[in-house]
Scaffold this motif. Structure first.
Motif, PDB file in Angstrom:
ATOM      1  N   VAL A 268      82.368  64.043  27.242  1.00 27.86           N
ATOM      2  CA  VAL A 268      83.443  63.127  27.668  1.00 27.86           C
ATOM      3  C   VAL A 268      84.560  63.152  26.621  1.00 27.86           C
ATOM      4  O   VAL A 268      85.749  63.269  26.957  1.00 27.86           O
ATOM      5  CB  VAL A 268      82.906  61.678  27.857  1.00 27.86           C
ATOM      6  CG1 VAL A 268      84.046  60.727  28.201  1.00 27.86           C
ATOM      7  CG2 VAL A 268      81.843  61.645  28.946  1.00 27.86           C
ATOM      8  N   LEU A 269      84.179  63.071  25.349  1.00 26.04           N
ATOM      9  CA  LEU A 269      85.178  63.045  24.271  1.00 26.04           C
ATOM     10  C   LEU A 269      85.985  64.353  24.243  1.00 26.04           C
ATOM     11  O   LEU A 269      87.218  64.348  24.139  1.00 26.04           O
ATOM     12  CB  LEU A 269      84.487  62.859  22.914  1.00 26.04           C
ATOM     13  CG  LEU A 269      83.720  61.550  22.703  1.00 26.04           C
ATOM     14  CD1 LEU A 269      82.925  61.602  21.404  1.00 26.04           C
ATOM     15  CD2 LEU A 269      84.682  60.363  22.687  1.00 26.04           C
ATOM     16  N   HIS A 272      88.396  64.582  27.008  1.00 31.66           N
ATOM     17  CA  HIS A 272      89.587  63.769  26.736  1.00 31.66           C
ATOM     18  C   HIS A 272      90.546  64.531  25.830  1.00 31.66           C
ATOM     19  O   HIS A 272      91.758  64.576  26.065  1.00 31.66           O
ATOM     20  CB  HIS A 272      89.197  62.433  26.094  1.00 31.66           C
ATOM     21  CG  HIS A 272      90.366  61.498  25.925  1.00 31.66           C
ATOM     22  ND1 HIS A 272      91.176  61.521  24.813  1.00 31.66           N
ATOM     23  CD2 HIS A 272      90.872  60.548  26.749  1.00 31.66           C
ATOM     24  CE1 HIS A 272      92.139  60.614  24.958  1.00 31.66           C
ATOM     25  NE2 HIS A 272      91.968  60.009  26.122  1.00 31.66           N
ATOM     26  N   ALA A 276      94.332  65.611  26.424  1.00 29.78           N
ATOM     27  CA  ALA A 276      95.397  65.178  25.501  1.00 29.78           C
ATOM     28  C   ALA A 276      96.171  66.385  24.960  1.00 29.78           C
ATOM     29  O   ALA A 276      97.346  66.260  24.610  1.00 29.78           O
ATOM     30  CB  ALA A 276      94.785  64.382  24.350  1.00 29.78           C
ATOM     31  N   VAL A 282      94.576  65.431  33.814  1.00 32.83           N
ATOM     32  CA  VAL A 282      94.026  64.092  33.538  1.00 32.83           C
ATOM     33  C   VAL A 282      93.083  63.633  34.658  1.00 32.83           C
ATOM     34  O   VAL A 282      92.051  63.003  34.400  1.00 32.83           O
ATOM     35  CB  VAL A 282      95.173  63.081  33.327  1.00 32.83           C
ATOM     36  CG1 VAL A 282      94.635  61.668  33.168  1.00 32.83           C
ATOM     37  CG2 VAL A 282      95.981  63.475  32.093  1.00 32.83           C
ATOM     38  N   TYR A 285      89.778  65.028  33.977  1.00 35.12           N
ATOM     39  CA  TYR A 285      89.124  64.294  32.883  1.00 35.12           C
ATOM     40  C   TYR A 285      88.490  63.011  33.410  1.00 35.12           C
ATOM     41  O   TYR A 285      87.334  62.694  33.116  1.00 35.12           O
ATOM     42  CB  TYR A 285      90.108  63.964  31.750  1.00 35.12           C
ATOM     43  CG  TYR A 285      89.562  62.851  30.876  1.00 35.12           C
ATOM     44  CD1 TYR A 285      88.422  63.062  30.102  1.00 35.12           C
ATOM     45  CD2 TYR A 285      90.133  61.575  30.893  1.00 35.12           C
ATOM     46  CE1 TYR A 285      87.868  62.026  29.349  1.00 35.12           C
ATOM     47  CE2 TYR A 285      89.584  60.541  30.144  1.00 35.12           C
ATOM     48  CZ  TYR A 285      88.455  60.774  29.370  1.00 35.12           C
ATOM     49  OH  TYR A 285      87.905  59.752  28.644  1.00 35.12           O
ATOM     50  N   ARG A 286      89.258  62.266  34.228  1.00 36.81           N
ATOM     51  CA  ARG A 286      88.735  60.978  34.722  1.00 36.81           C
ATOM     52  C   ARG A 286      87.464  61.174  35.541  1.00 36.81           C
ATOM     53  O   ARG A 286      86.519  60.393  35.457  1.00 36.81           O
ATOM     54  CB  ARG A 286      89.805  60.266  35.570  1.00 36.81           C
ATOM     55  CG  ARG A 286      90.946  59.772  34.723  1.00 36.81           C
ATOM     56  CD  ARG A 286      91.563  58.484  35.262  1.00 36.81           C
ATOM     57  NE  ARG A 286      92.758  58.181  34.508  1.00 36.81           N
ATOM     58  CZ  ARG A 286      93.993  58.520  34.885  1.00 36.81           C
ATOM     59  NH1 ARG A 286      94.205  59.140  36.049  1.00 36.81           N
ATOM     60  NH2 ARG A 286      95.032  58.227  34.128  1.00 36.81           N
ATOM     61  N   LYS A 289      84.565  61.894  33.159  1.00 41.22           N
ATOM     62  CA  LYS A 289      84.134  60.663  32.474  1.00 41.22           C
ATOM     63  C   LYS A 289      83.333  59.769  33.432  1.00 41.22           C
ATOM     64  O   LYS A 289      82.281  59.241  33.073  1.00 41.22           O
ATOM     65  CB  LYS A 289      85.370  59.916  31.964  1.00 41.22           C
ATOM     66  CG  LYS A 289      85.057  58.592  31.292  1.00 41.22           C
ATOM     67  CD  LYS A 289      86.337  57.913  30.820  1.00 41.22           C
ATOM     68  CE  LYS A 289      86.079  56.500  30.350  1.00 41.22           C
ATOM     69  NZ  LYS A 289      87.336  55.807  30.008  1.00 41.22           N
ATOM     70  N   ASN A 348      91.466  58.826  19.357  1.00 40.88           N
ATOM     71  CA  ASN A 348      91.892  58.395  20.699  1.00 40.88           C
ATOM     72  C   ASN A 348      90.803  58.633  21.742  1.00 40.88           C
ATOM     73  O   ASN A 348      90.616  57.823  22.658  1.00 40.88           O
ATOM     74  CB  ASN A 348      93.148  59.167  21.149  1.00 40.88           C
ATOM     75  CG  ASN A 348      94.368  58.785  20.336  1.00 40.88           C
ATOM     76  OD1 ASN A 348      94.337  57.804  19.595  1.00 40.88           O
ATOM     77  ND2 ASN A 348      95.442  59.569  20.462  1.00 40.88           N
ATOM     78  N   ALA A 349      90.115  59.755  21.602  1.00 39.79           N
ATOM     79  CA  ALA A 349      89.068  60.091  22.577  1.00 39.79           C
ATOM     80  C   ALA A 349      87.947  59.054  22.528  1.00 39.79           C
ATOM     81  O   ALA A 349      87.453  58.601  23.571  1.00 39.79           O
ATOM     82  CB  ALA A 349      88.515  61.492  22.303  1.00 39.79           C
ATOM     83  N   ASP A 352      89.173  55.851  24.263  1.00 42.45           N
ATOM     84  CA  ASP A 352      89.181  55.933  25.724  1.00 42.45           C
ATOM     85  C   ASP A 352      87.754  55.933  26.290  1.00 42.45           C
ATOM     86  O   ASP A 352      87.480  55.311  27.317  1.00 42.45           O
ATOM     87  CB  ASP A 352      89.915  57.196  26.190  1.00 42.45           C
ATOM     88  CG  ASP A 352      90.094  57.185  27.688  1.00 42.45           C
ATOM     89  OD1 ASP A 352      91.112  56.656  28.149  1.00 42.45           O
ATOM     90  OD2 ASP A 352      89.183  57.664  28.413  1.00 42.45           O
ATOM     91  N   TYR A 353      86.848  56.610  25.579  1.00 44.70           N
ATOM     92  CA  TYR A 353      85.449  56.701  26.054  1.00 44.70           C
ATOM     93  C   TYR A 353      84.853  55.307  26.260  1.00 44.70           C
ATOM     94  O   TYR A 353      84.115  55.074  27.221  1.00 44.70           O
ATOM     95  CB  TYR A 353      84.616  57.488  25.022  1.00 44.70           C
ATOM     96  CG  TYR A 353      83.114  57.326  25.186  1.00 44.70           C
ATOM     97  CD1 TYR A 353      82.425  57.993  26.205  1.00 44.70           C
ATOM     98  CD2 TYR A 353      82.388  56.494  24.325  1.00 44.70           C
ATOM     99  CE1 TYR A 353      81.057  57.830  26.351  1.00 44.70           C
ATOM    100  CE2 TYR A 353      81.012  56.323  24.466  1.00 44.70           C
ATOM    101  CZ  TYR A 353      80.356  56.982  25.486  1.00 44.70           C
ATOM    102  OH  TYR A 353      79.009  56.829  25.638  1.00 44.70           O
TER     103      TYR A 353
END
Ligand SMILES: NC(=O)c1ccc[n+]([C@@H]2O[C@H](COP(=O)([O-])OP(=O)(O)OC[C@H]3O[C@@H](n4cnc5c(N)ncnc54)[C@H](O)[C@@H]3O)[C@@H](O)[C@H]2O)c1
Ligand SMILES: [Zn+2]
Length: 355
Positions: A268-269, A272, A276, A282, A285-286, A289, A348-349, A352-353
């Motif tokens: 997940v990280l 992200h 980024a 994106v 990515y979502r 996650k 940041n990752a 967000d996680y």
């Protein structure tokens, strides 16, 4: 199910695999067979294997204690001594029946005993089926340094009988699943989609998915057996995943995370970070996650945890010339290797996680 050919060995599936084992035993004209299991696989897996083995060749059973903490030189010495006492020679065969700890160490012991005897892997965890028993990496830990000592060399064969998974604890199943999700993310969007659209999983579905995972890993390893380049795509999720795994292992106040659970967070990280850095869309990515966080517990990281984990990255065995290099995603189903990542993107990752 169709067998899969590695460079100099074959992976056999289903109960058919025992017929191939029989053929290998005849073709190898072995003097003795040594079957290595651990205290758990002796109970849950060995009887099934022995029941499928009809041979005149003398069989000796070797047993070790389970667990990563025993994947070390002391256990190897015990095994080399036992082999010596029991009269093993270069015409003997070792059959490793267990998870990745056992197949990694059993392969290493066989490859080094009298400069090498044949071995066969019978993986009994999901992780060992889809990852550890394929690709020729064998070895042991040195203190807290994982897989610090070892050799890349292949078994004579790998036998994958998914019936062994019936007794595997659910958290171990989830750990192996992470590597399968990784195979989809790095190499096959269609395969990833099978996991995202799955309502429930039958035994036949699982066997087919395991087969595809082995196929993906094998294709990568065939192109780059010694990890000069392409094979590094298999490290997706593992740069941060390994650091998280070590941190949780060494912190007294943290619960231990299984390898796959740490890799799931790492994926997940690193997805992200991929987004980024303008590679992974994106929306993709979502989705990654959402799928992974629905399957694995979401872990809390304090700012101090994150700091220590980032300091651990520097010790990663995959580093070259002191540089931390990440495998990232260009899109779902396509990975890119050797990416340098700024620290702020890692922080940041993590943020967000957890949100
Ligand atoms: N060689 C490689 O390419 C490679 C790749 C990935 C991981 N690995 C290595 O694999 C190891 C982790 O492997 P693992 O996750 O399989 O762990 P493991 O070998 O420790 O097995 C997990 C636990 O499950 C038990 N077990 C095994 N099969 C069982 C069954 N059928 N029913 C009930 N219990 C069973 C084991 O005794 C053990 O307690 C690590 O040491 C890692 O470094 C190697
Ligand atoms: Zn892994």
């Amino acid at each position: 199910m169709q067998q899969i050919n590695g460079s100099d060995y074959t992976v056999y599936f289903d109960t058919d695999c025992y017929a191939y084992l029989q053929q290998l035993l005849v073709a190898g004209s072995y003097s003795r067979i040594f079957i290595l299991s651990d205290e758990n696989t002796s109970v849950h897996c060995l009887p099934r294997l022995l029941g499928s083995l009809a041979t005149e060749i003398p069989i000796e059973l070797l047993e070790i204690e389970p667990g990563e903490e025993n994947k070390n030189i002391d256990t190897c010495i015990q095994l080399w001594e036992a082999l010596t006492e029991l009269g093993a020679d270069r015409k003997s065969l070792m059959i490793n029946v267990g998870g990745g700890v056992l197949t990694d160490m059993g392969g290493f012991v066989a490859l080094t005993f009298k400069r090498g005897m044949d071995f066969i892997n019978v993986p009994t965890t999901l992780l060992a089926m889809v990852d550890a028993s394929v690709g020729g990496k064998t070895g042991i830990d040195l203190g807290s340094l994982k897989n610090q000592v070892g050799i890349i060399s292949n078994p004579k064969a790998v036998l994958i009988d998914t019936a062994f998974l019936e007794t595997l604890p659910v958290e171990q199943m989830r750990s192996g699943l992470a590597e399968m999700l990784k195979h989809g993310l790095i190499a096959d969007r269609g395969y990833w989609n099978e996991f995202t659209s799955m309502e429930s999983l039958t035994t036949d579905d699982l066997a087919a998915l395991i087969h595809r995972s082995v196929e993906i890993k094998n294709e990568v390893v065939l192109e780059d057996p010694t990890e000069k380049g392409l094979r590094k795509i298999l490290n997706f999720g593992h740069t941060l995943g390994h650091a998280i795994e070590s941190y949780f292992l060494e912190s007294d106040d943290k619960e231990m995370l299984l390898h796959g659970e740490a890799i799931a967070i790492g994926m997940v990280l690193e997805a992200h970070i991929s987004a980024a850095m303008g590679m992974l869309p994106v929306t993709e990515y979502r989705e990654i996650k959402e799928v992974i966080n629905s399957l694995y517990p979401v872990v809390d990281f304090t700012p101090n945890d994150i700091e220590v984990i980032m300091s651990l990255l520097v010790h990663d065995k995959k580093n070259e010339a002191g540089e931390v290099k990440f495998t990232l995603l260009e899109k779902t189903g396509k990975a890119v290797i050797n990416k340098i990542v700024e620290n702020s993107l890692i922080i940041n990752a993590f943020e967000d996680y957890q949100n």
